[in-house]
Scaffold this active site. Structure first.
Site, PDB file in Angstrom:
ATOM      1  N   ARG A   1       0.926  -1.152  -0.044  1.00 45.73           N
ATOM      2  CA  ARG A   1      -0.052   0.092  -0.014  1.00 45.73           C
ATOM      3  C   ARG A   1       0.822   1.319   0.003  1.00 45.73           C
ATOM      4  O   ARG A   1       2.215   1.206   0.277  1.00 45.73           O
ATOM      5  CB  ARG A   1      -0.763  -0.052   1.247  1.00 45.73           C
TER       6      ARG A   1
ATOM      7  N   ARG B   1      -6.451  -1.483  -8.342  1.00 46.14           N
ATOM      8  CA  ARG B   1      -6.796  -0.338  -7.541  1.00 46.14           C
ATOM      9  C   ARG B   1      -7.352   0.957  -8.496  1.00 46.14           C
ATOM     10  O   ARG B   1      -6.372   1.749  -8.974  1.00 46.14           O
ATOM     11  CB  ARG B   1      -5.481   0.278  -6.740  1.00 46.14           C
TER      12      ARG B   1
ATOM     13  N   GLN C   1      -3.041   2.794  10.542  1.00 49.50           N
ATOM     14  CA  GLN C   1      -1.620   2.619  10.170  1.00 49.50           C
ATOM     15  C   GLN C   1      -0.556   3.517  10.991  1.00 49.50           C
ATOM     16  O   GLN C   1       0.576   2.955  10.506  1.00 49.50           O
ATOM     17  CB  GLN C   1      -1.915   3.634   8.753  1.00 49.50           C
TER      18      GLN C   1
ATOM     19  N   ASP D   1      -2.065  12.587  -0.073  1.00 48.43           N
ATOM     20  CA  ASP D   1      -2.593  11.723  -1.310  1.00 48.43           C
ATOM     21  C   ASP D   1      -2.831  12.453  -2.527  1.00 48.43           C
ATOM     22  O   ASP D   1      -2.517  12.498  -3.476  1.00 48.43           O
ATOM     23  CB  ASP D   1      -3.959  11.315  -0.936  1.00 48.43           C
TER      24      ASP D   1
ATOM     25  N   ASN E   1      -5.178  14.308   2.593  1.00 48.25           N
ATOM     26  CA  ASN E   1      -4.382  13.424   3.377  1.00 48.25           C
ATOM     27  C   ASN E   1      -5.378  12.534   4.346  1.00 48.25           C
ATOM     28  O   ASN E   1      -6.482  12.942   4.428  1.00 48.25           O
ATOM     29  CB  ASN E   1      -3.079  14.129   4.159  1.00 48.25           C
TER      30      ASN E   1
END
Lengths: 359, 359
Positions: free
Chosen positions: B48, B108, B216, B257, B267
């Site tokens: 990821r 994805r 995470q 992101d 993000n």
């Protein structure tokens, strides 16, 4: 008016405690007929929330008195009432009640309401010198009064908070942690105005922060609101800022663990972040709390001690080995971020003092 | 310079992928010798982080080419090379590589780096018309280049970010989610400056938000920092505001992101709340991101689409039955809360445009 929940209630000859550890998966009740069961329920958070603990402790003294009587009766049946119970029919119950209060005192070291509930019962023990039946009646009446006063406080907070709701079709309220019926005699503090609005036929939608690490929001707040038929949406604590700044919330109501004289408010960890986001979003942020939560001896939030809890609460959920944890139970929201304090005496502005609070 | 981590690496004849689903409990590697294994690793988040996905996809095309060659060889052994592989020794590998790229493309749907990595490999397939050995060598070189460029970007971000560290005995950095080595070729973005400081012998203490709902922070950031010997303390997301306002943090670094042309930054959910608390605490808040994350076509954060993820991610952890969930994957932090964007071209101020970024 019937309270939305009944987390702690006396039933015939025993104390019934809703076991919050099992929520939301199971609705289980603890039936306490001895003091150790009550003490264990408080110690292990089967009953939690300062007012609910105070109520459970008060009834716990009654449980002790009744169990003491039972022991004396059993002694008599075995053919010889002995000890202090022999000379005075109320002495066994009184002694057992005193021992119960001492035992319950040690269950949660910093819970002010616990000591308050126990001291109310101790005063009855000191005052009531009649028969055993009279003593038991007086203890029962006092514990009922502790519960009843909490319910009246909750109803008053409900009305005062409901009056703040904007006049619109559906009102969206964000809350953090569980300051609900479960934490009190049955109305709650932050959730009380929501119950009042719902009963008045208003459409209310509650956003409940899940409230890590112990998930009181997703486990308890969401559960009790669903029980009452109130719509609820759960979010991770990190999502509150975007929810607020995107205009999805009309007002925020949270509870309080302690309020300083200047209005600085200690509440569950994460509350400060919600307050900062509410300020950015220009959404009113209210604290709902009974006046018993206000500590006039503390000039400001810097004086509120913050409990650090076990690292396991944070790292127990797949945390990396070797990492440390920062796990304060509470944070302090400065008074300047708070629009008002919803109490049983109405919505108060700071600074607070005893004279103002008793007006 | 050796990167702190090697989440995706080529080994002899196969692709080795660190299985992030198993962290922090187990350190397991996936050994991919067929495309389906690579696709599955991307699809199920074993690998990821946008850059890491792009690298895995590029090598995945090489995996496909090698597997295609193996099939052709097997056909030959069975006594008759047939089909497209028969007339051109490179055709089997090329066809298999093209099929691999098509298959990986669907793993994805919104991952820009995935498409970037695949298109780099497709260009090699279109360009390289020599023997099978030449094709395989060119594919290997291109996938290595995708990885190598990411590592160089990470090293440049590491240096640019480290230059922002205050000159003091120990530096305390707060981060949110995992923008670490695991999410990239091995340096990371937000964590890259921390690795640089640690290698330079500086004392660095990282505070890692656990980052609900997928953790995470506590699972991945804490794990990879401990691996590198960096001190790390995990906190629930709700504790970041009190940590910041109590003066425990010197600077905040998060990943991104997507960054709009005006600097608004999407993000992981929870980043906005950290930014608001950092502003209140007057702690500098930086975004670390390669220029590939900047989307010059978006004038501001309002134009960044936000993925809503499954309710189960929130409510799966003891959520009350019947409750809904609000579960956006990202939030948008307005540019005005951000002190700078740490990129491979240095620390940039907004607004961004292609001309400035290529200076």
């Amino acid at each position: 008016m019937q309270a939305p929940l009944e987390p702690v209630r006396w039933e015939d000859d025993h104390l019934r405690i809703l076991d919050q550890r099992e929520l939301p998966e199971r609705l289980l009740y603890i039936r306490a007929r001895d003091v150790e069961t009550v003490a264990d329920a408080i110690r292990t958070l089967a009953v939690r929330g300062a007012p609910a603990i105070g109520i459970a402790a008060a009834y716990g003294v009654l449980v002790g008195a009744l169990a003491g009587r039972a022991i004396r009766v059993a002694d008599s049946v075995r053919g010889g009432a002995t000890g202090s119970g022999g000379s005075n029919p109320a002495a066994g119950a009184r002694e057992a009640a005193r021992a119960a209060a001492d035992q319950l005192q040690t269950t949660r070291p910093t819970a002010v309401n616990l000591f308050y509930g126990l001291n109310r019962m101790r005063a009855v023990l000191a005052r009531e010198q009649g028969s055993e039946a009279e003593l038991l009646t007086a203890l029962r009446a006092e514990a009922d009064a502790v519960l009843d006063e909490d319910l009246k406080t909750g109803e008053a907070i409900a009305a005062a908070g409901f009056a703040l709701f904007p006049d619109q079709d559906e009102v969206h309220v964000l809350t953090h942690c569980n300051a609900g019926g479960l934490a009190t005699g049955g109305w709650g503090t932050a959730l009380a105005p929501i119950y009042a609005a719902h009963r008045a036929g208003r459409k209310v939608h509650v956003f409940a922060d899940e409230t890590r690490p112990l998930l009181q929001g997703s486990r308890l707040t969401a559960w009790e609101l669903k029980q009452a038929g109130v719509d609820v949406t759960v979010l991770v604590d990190g999502a509150a800022a975007t929810l607020l700044t995107r205009g999805r919330v009309d007002l925020v109501i949270v509870g309080a663990d302690r309020v300083a004289a200047n209005g600085d408010t200690a509440n569950k960890i994460g509350t400060l972040g919600v307050a900062l986001a509410a300020r950015e979003a220009k959404v009113p942020f209210y604290v709902a709390a009974p006046l018993s939560t206000f500590d006039f001896s503390l000039p400001g939030g810097d004086h509120i001690p913050i409990e650090q809890r076990a690292a396991e609460e944070v790292l127990g959920t797949r945390g990396a080995p070797g990492a440390a944890a920062f796990n304060p139970a509470f944070d302090v929201t400065p008074a300047r971020f708070i629009h008002g304090w919803i109490t049983e005496k109405g919505v108060l502005p700071p600074p607070f003092d005893e004279a103002r609070s008793s007006r």
